[in-house]
Design a protein around this motif. Structure first.
Motif, PDB file in Angstrom:
ATOM      1  N   LEU A  72       0.815  -1.792   0.081  1.00 12.92           N
ATOM      2  CA  LEU A  72      -0.124   0.016   0.269  1.00 12.92           C
ATOM      3  C   LEU A  72       0.724   1.179  -0.013  1.00 12.92           C
ATOM      4  CD1 LEU A  72      -2.945  -1.500   2.412  1.00 12.92           C
ATOM      5  CD2 LEU A  72      -3.305  -0.965   0.210  1.00 12.92           C
ATOM      6  N   SER A  73       2.112   0.993   0.374  1.00 11.07           N
ATOM      7  CA  SER A  73       3.054   2.065   1.004  1.00 11.07           C
ATOM      8  C   SER A  73       3.784   2.424  -1.030  1.00 11.07           C
ATOM      9  CB  SER A  73       3.456   2.091   1.537  1.00 11.07           C
ATOM     10  OG  SER A  73       5.405   1.289   1.239  1.00 11.07           O
ATOM     11  N   ILE A  74       3.661   1.655  -1.408  1.00 16.44           N
ATOM     12  CA  ILE A  74       3.841   2.506  -2.596  1.00 16.44           C
ATOM     13  C   ILE A  74       2.791   1.914  -3.893  1.00 16.44           C
ATOM     14  CG2 ILE A  74       6.338   0.907  -2.635  1.00 16.44           C
ATOM     15  CD1 ILE A  74       5.524  -1.444  -4.008  1.00 16.44           C
ATOM     16  N   LYS A  75       2.018   2.466  -3.391  1.00 17.95           N
ATOM     17  CA  LYS A  75      -0.150   1.820  -3.699  1.00 17.95           C
ATOM     18  C   LYS A  75      -0.186   1.534  -5.136  1.00 17.95           C
ATOM     19  CE  LYS A  75       1.412   6.632  -2.793  1.00 17.95           C
ATOM     20  NZ  LYS A  75       0.148   7.162  -1.694  1.00 17.95           N
ATOM     21  N   ASP A  76       0.265   0.238  -4.442  1.00 15.49           N
ATOM     22  CA  ASP A  76      -0.492  -1.287  -4.922  1.00 15.49           C
ATOM     23  C   ASP A  76      -1.522  -1.409  -4.018  1.00 15.49           C
ATOM     24  OD1 ASP A  76      -0.872  -3.877  -5.993  1.00 15.49           O
ATOM     25  OD2 ASP A  76      -0.098  -4.523  -4.215  1.00 15.49           O
ATOM     26  N   THR A  77      -2.962  -1.684  -4.262  1.00 15.39           N
ATOM     27  CA  THR A  77      -4.283  -1.558  -4.380  1.00 15.39           C
ATOM     28  C   THR A  77      -4.654  -2.468  -4.161  1.00 15.39           C
ATOM     29  OG1 THR A  77      -5.395  -0.907  -5.842  1.00 15.39           O
ATOM     30  CG2 THR A  77      -4.823   0.490  -4.354  1.00 15.39           C
ATOM     31  N   LYS A  78      -3.828  -3.854  -4.116  1.00 14.96           N
ATOM     32  CA  LYS A  78      -4.575  -5.273  -4.277  1.00 14.96           C
ATOM     33  C   LYS A  78      -4.292  -6.286  -3.419  1.00 14.96           C
ATOM     34  CE  LYS A  78      -2.541  -6.892  -8.739  1.00 14.96           C
ATOM     35  NZ  LYS A  78      -1.627  -5.455  -8.488  1.00 14.96           N
ATOM     36  N   SER A  79      -4.343  -5.559  -2.320  1.00 21.58           N
ATOM     37  CA  SER A  79      -3.791  -6.164  -0.933  1.00 21.58           C
ATOM     38  C   SER A  79      -2.793  -7.155  -0.895  1.00 21.58           C
ATOM     39  CB  SER A  79      -5.040  -6.465  -0.436  1.00 21.58           C
ATOM     40  OG  SER A  79      -6.804  -5.812  -0.030  1.00 21.58           O
TER      41      SER A  79
END
Length: 507
Positions: A311-318
């Motif tokens: 999430l910190s690198i803007k990957d939102t797929k969990s």
């Protein structure tokens, strides 16, 4: 690059139907088998279905070998499935990881038994005696692979070497470790005699003679280890002399090579077993197949990496585990400052997500953030090297140090120093077993070998309890006793046929 799609349309259907993985499951009904095996492609698809149960193998190694060992200090804020594994809870019988290991491995065994039975009954449909022999050998290799995986986790097991009905399964008790080893060894000896040394085209990645030799060497070595006074994988059989020639045959074959750059072993650009000379046996994955990513792609690259990092690198797929599963301070601090393996294997830079900063390290060996799959977190496109050439070399050194004839201290030193030189470290002289296992810990971190290395070392209890005294600031981990060298029989199996099995002592 060509890969085997170990899950075809038909085999994928088999896998999705295999939700109930109790021992009494029969993966393909008798009515189905009577009509399915009518062409060579039917037998090939059935063989691929046996490989399909390798899909979760690297995740299992992370959850039940790495997390169990001194490589991970995984105490969570909210109790997760990995916590009782990491803290040696005696109440593990209902744990999801334990249940999965037993169920998936036995599902692979049942599929292997079905294939072997159908080759014997309907092999004429294959049309090629050589192909029939090869498929039998692949099935025996895989049956041995699954049984060995189970034996190292659970000790005694029910021996099921032919298709059985549910009532029959409910009457088969656990056999001795010695008898399970006999089946594994016989299967691998047959596989070695009948598997090809190489494949071409779409068959690249299937089990070879050398994969079977490497696995059989591991079997002899696990069997030779101390038994800790329990019915686990170690029997003290002292069969190092049986393992060493198998390892040497792989080395002498010229089919494999020591990769000069550590990071390249795990590069997404170096995936094909035909190209990656470290890969003796891969669990193979293919990403980007629409609608089937859970079946073809990999999830293991993020198993020990936290979702907050993604999430910190803007990957939102969990992507990632629900909480951080930190690398232990003991492991992180064991790397020399010049050791290039640490920066590649362990993320230490820290990250911030939702205003919270986390500085504890985590494993990232299999992660390449430029390769994050777009559709699903279960669709990473990197193979898992289940048996690699560096391991064969270091297992050879281990055999020599345990007294196997045909090698010398100079051979041991040369092997270990080859590994250290690649890592940017100075050479050692007179390498001991303790030093070898210490080097293996860093070389194979995040590859799932640590718990089994501790088993073979004979010092599992001493090492783990010493580590707990240093690492366990929260006083969450229980003292490790001999019974915890193996896991409990899953509660689902005890409930399926009450009284058939007795629980492993200590649970």
């Amino acid at each position: 690059m060509k890969k085997i799609l170990f899950l075809s349309t038909i085999t994928a259907a088999f896998l999705m139907a295999a939700c109930n993985k109790d021992l009494n499951q029969v993966p393909i009904s008798s009515s189905t088998t009577a009509t399915f095996y009518k062409s060579p492609s039917d037998f090939l698809q059935a063989t691929n279905a046996i490989y399909a149960d390798l899909h979760n193998y690297p995740v299992r190694l992370a959850n039940m070998s790495e997390i169990r060992s001194d490589n991970i200090y995984g105490v969570s804020v909210t109790v997760r499935d990995w916590d009782p594994v990491n803290d040696f809870s005696p109440s593990l019988a209902a744990n999801a990881y334990v249940t999965e290991a037993w169920g998936t491995d036995f599902n692979g065994i049942f599929r292997a038994n079905t294939l072997l039975d159908q080759v014997a009954k309907n092999g004429s449909y294959i049309g090629s005696a050589s192909l029939a022999t090869r498929l039998q050998a692949e099935a025996k290799f895989l049956r041995a692979f699954y049984y060995f995986d189970l034996l190292r986790y659970f000790g005694k097991l029910p021996i099921i070497d032919h298709p059985v009905t549910a009532p029959e399964a409910n009457s088969i008790g656990r056999s001795s470790v010695a008898d399970v080893y006999k089946l594994i060894i016989a299967d691998l000896q047959s596989a070695i005699a009948n598997l090809p040394t190489t494949y071409t085209g779409v068959d690249v990645g299937r089990a070879t003679k050398y994969a079977a030799e490497a696995l059989l060497a591991q079997v002899y070595m696990a069997k030779s280890a101390p038994n800790y006074g329990i019915e686990g994988p170690g029997t003290g059989s002292n069969e190092w002399n049986l393992a060493l020639p198998l390892l040497q045959d792989i080395i002498s074959s010229g089919k494999f090579a020591f990769e000069s750059t550590y990071s390249n072993i795990f590069s997404y650009a170096n995936q094909s077993p035909a190209v990656n000379k470290e890969a003796i046996f891969d669990v193979m994955y293919t990403s980007g197949i629409s609608g089937t990513s859970d079946l073809y792609g990999a999830s293991y690259p993020w198993t020990l990496a936290p979702s907050a990092y993604f999430l910190s690198i803007k990957d939102t797929k969990s992507d990632g585990s629900l909480e951080i599963i930190p690398v232990s301070n003991d492991l992180a601090n064991s790397y020399d400052a010049a050791d290039t393996r640490k920066a590649f294997s362990i993320y230490t830079a820290g990250y911030t997500n939702a205003g919270s900063t986390e500085n504890r390290p985590f494993f990232k060996k299999w992660l390449d953030i430029t390769k994050i799959p777009t559709a699903s977190r279960f669709d990473w496109g990197i193979n898992f090297i289940a048996i690699r050439y560096t391991d064969v070399l270091m297992l050879k050194a281990e055999c020599i140090l345990n007294g196997a004839t045909g090698g010398s201290q100079a051979d041991v030193d040369a092997i270990v120093n080859q590994v250290r030189t690649r890592a940017g470290l100075p050479s050692l002289a007179g390498v001991t077993l303790a030093q070898l296992f210490d080097e293996r810990r860093r070389e194979f971190a995040d590859e799932g070998s640590r718990w089994f290395d501790l088993q073979r070392s004979g010092n599992l209890l001493t090492i783990m309890n010493s580590w707990i005294a240093k690492e366990d600031a929260q006083k969450a981990i229980k003292p490790v006793i001999a019974n915890y060298v193996i896991y409990p029989v899953p509660q689902t199996q005890l409930d399926a046929a009450p009284g058939l099995y007795s629980q492993n002592p200590g649970y």
